[in-house]
Design an enzyme around this catalytic site. Structure first.
Site, PDB file in Angstrom:
ATOM      1  N   CYS A 114       0.841  -1.205   0.000  1.00 64.10           N
ATOM      2  CA  CYS A 114       0.000   0.000   0.000  1.00 64.10           C
ATOM      3  C   CYS A 114       0.878   1.258   0.000  1.00 64.10           C
ATOM      4  O   CYS A 114       1.709   1.451   0.895  1.00 64.10           O
ATOM      5  CB  CYS A 114      -0.929  -0.005   1.208  1.00 64.10           C
ATOM      6  N   CYS A 167       0.533   3.348   3.211  1.00 67.44           N
ATOM      7  CA  CYS A 167       1.197   2.703   4.349  1.00 67.44           C
ATOM      8  C   CYS A 167       2.708   2.940   4.275  1.00 67.44           C
ATOM      9  O   CYS A 167       3.362   3.171   5.298  1.00 67.44           O
ATOM     10  CB  CYS A 167       0.875   1.212   4.392  1.00 67.44           C
ATOM     11  N   ASP A 190      -0.550  16.502  -1.335  1.00 71.46           N
ATOM     12  CA  ASP A 190      -0.780  15.674  -2.521  1.00 71.46           C
ATOM     13  C   ASP A 190       0.302  15.978  -3.556  1.00 71.46           C
ATOM     14  O   ASP A 190       0.670  17.133  -3.781  1.00 71.46           O
ATOM     15  CB  ASP A 190      -2.171  15.951  -3.096  1.00 71.46           C
ATOM     16  N   HIS A 241      -4.340   0.714   8.257  1.00 73.66           N
ATOM     17  CA  HIS A 241      -4.814   0.508   6.893  1.00 73.66           C
ATOM     18  C   HIS A 241      -6.293   0.156   6.888  1.00 73.66           C
ATOM     19  O   HIS A 241      -6.699  -0.892   7.378  1.00 73.66           O
ATOM     20  CB  HIS A 241      -4.011  -0.585   6.188  1.00 73.66           C
ATOM     21  N   ASN A 256     -12.866   9.857  -2.067  1.00 71.87           N
ATOM     22  CA  ASN A 256     -13.310   9.062  -3.207  1.00 71.87           C
ATOM     23  C   ASN A 256     -13.428   7.608  -2.773  1.00 71.87           C
ATOM     24  O   ASN A 256     -12.528   7.082  -2.120  1.00 71.87           O
ATOM     25  CB  ASN A 256     -12.309   9.185  -4.354  1.00 71.87           C
ATOM     26  N   HIS A 293      -6.478   3.053   0.419  1.00 72.98           N
ATOM     27  CA  HIS A 293      -6.228   3.320   1.841  1.00 72.98           C
ATOM     28  C   HIS A 293      -7.060   4.568   2.129  1.00 72.98           C
ATOM     29  O   HIS A 293      -6.856   5.611   1.479  1.00 72.98           O
ATOM     30  CB  HIS A 293      -4.726   3.545   2.066  1.00 72.98           C
ATOM     31  N   HIS A 352      -8.664   7.875   2.704  1.00 74.54           N
ATOM     32  CA  HIS A 352      -8.053   9.214   2.769  1.00 74.54           C
ATOM     33  C   HIS A 352      -9.082  10.276   2.436  1.00 74.54           C
ATOM     34  O   HIS A 352     -10.020  10.036   1.682  1.00 74.54           O
ATOM     35  CB  HIS A 352      -6.847   9.334   1.826  1.00 74.54           C
TER      36      HIS A 352
HETATM   37  P1  AMP Z   1      -7.627   9.070  -4.945  1.00 79.00           P
HETATM   38  O1  AMP Z   1      -7.619   9.186  -6.446  1.00 79.00           O
HETATM   39  O2  AMP Z   1      -8.812   9.696  -4.287  1.00 79.00           O
HETATM   40  O3  AMP Z   1      -7.394   7.642  -4.503  1.00 79.00           O
HETATM   41  O4  AMP Z   1      -6.407   9.939  -4.431  1.00 79.00           O
HETATM   42  C1  AMP Z   1      -5.076   9.506  -4.429  1.00 79.00           C
HETATM   43  C2  AMP Z   1      -4.221  10.735  -4.399  1.00 79.00           C
HETATM   44  O5  AMP Z   1      -2.911  10.344  -4.037  1.00 79.00           O
HETATM   45  C3  AMP Z   1      -4.095  11.470  -5.735  1.00 79.00           C
HETATM   46  O6  AMP Z   1      -4.609  12.796  -5.594  1.00 79.00           O
HETATM   47  C4  AMP Z   1      -2.603  11.461  -6.020  1.00 79.00           C
HETATM   48  O7  AMP Z   1      -2.126  12.671  -6.594  1.00 79.00           O
HETATM   49  C5  AMP Z   1      -2.016  11.240  -4.641  1.00 79.00           C
HETATM   50  N1  AMP Z   1      -0.700  10.631  -4.605  1.00 79.00           N
HETATM   51  C6  AMP Z   1      -0.272   9.552  -5.305  1.00 79.00           C
HETATM   52  N2  AMP Z   1       0.998   9.257  -4.990  1.00 79.00           N
HETATM   53  C7  AMP Z   1       1.388  10.183  -4.062  1.00 79.00           C
HETATM   54  C8  AMP Z   1       2.602  10.418  -3.343  1.00 79.00           C
HETATM   55  N3  AMP Z   1       3.683   9.640  -3.493  1.00 79.00           N
HETATM   56  N4  AMP Z   1       2.627  11.473  -2.486  1.00 79.00           N
HETATM   57  C9  AMP Z   1       1.554  12.266  -2.326  1.00 79.00           C
HETATM   58  N5  AMP Z   1       0.381  12.084  -2.965  1.00 79.00           N
HETATM   59  C10 AMP Z   1       0.295  11.060  -3.832  1.00 79.00           C
HETATM   60 ZN    ZN Z   2      -2.432   1.347   3.575  1.00 76.11          ZN
END
Ligand code: AMP
Ligand code: ZN
Length: 114
Positions: free
Chosen positions: A4, A7, A30, A46, A87, A98, A100
């Site tokens: 994950c 995680c 983000d 998680h 989402n 995970h 968020h």
């Molecule tokens: P979701 O599409 O709601 O699952 O959101 C996942 C979010 O994680 C997206 O807005 C991505 O830009 C963000 N994301 C993906 N990888 C990383 C990372 N390494 N650091 C920070 N944000 C990330």
């Molecule tokens: Zn996780």
């Protein structure tokens, strides 16, 4: 969870721009911001998403919402306003399984919700 992304971020195995942390919650910027303020707020345990919540997580969920307000204040959008989004599932384009919350602010956000 071994595979994950969030995680790994919480464990410090992948670098992140931390903006808040307590015993149960981690929040970071983000990587692909959709607004001047775009913070991801995650539980350290998680949980797959809103669909993975059980009654036992009620206090954690309340803490996540309370942390969001603290983070909004720290990021300077407490008064100007902010949006909190989680989402859940394919139609919502959940890409990381995970739980968020996206905290968005720092500009006039669209009235559209999609
Ligand atoms: P979701 O599409 O709601 O699952 O959101 C996942 C979010 O994680 C997206 O807005 C991505 O830009 C963000 N994301 C993906 N990888 C990383 C990372 N390494 N650091 C920070 N944000 C990330
Ligand atoms: Zn996780």
């Amino acid at each position: 969870m071994n595979d994950c992304l969030f995680c790994k971020i919480i464990a410090g195995d992948i670098p992140s721009g931390r903006v808040y942390e307590d015993e149960r919650i981690y929040a970071f910027k983000d990587i692909n911001p959709q607004a001047p303020v775009h913070v991801l707020i995650v539980p350290k345990t998680h949980l797959s998403g809103l669909d993975g919540l059980e009654e036992a997580e009620d206090r954690l969920l309340a803490s996540l919402l309370r942390a969001a307000h603290t983070i909004a204040a720290r990021e300077g959008v407490e008064t100007s306003g902010y949006r909190l989004i989680s989402n859940c599932g394919p139609d919502a384009c959940q890409s990381v399984k995970h739980l968020h919350f996206h905290l968005l602010g720092g500009k006039q956000l669209s009235e559209e919700m999609d």
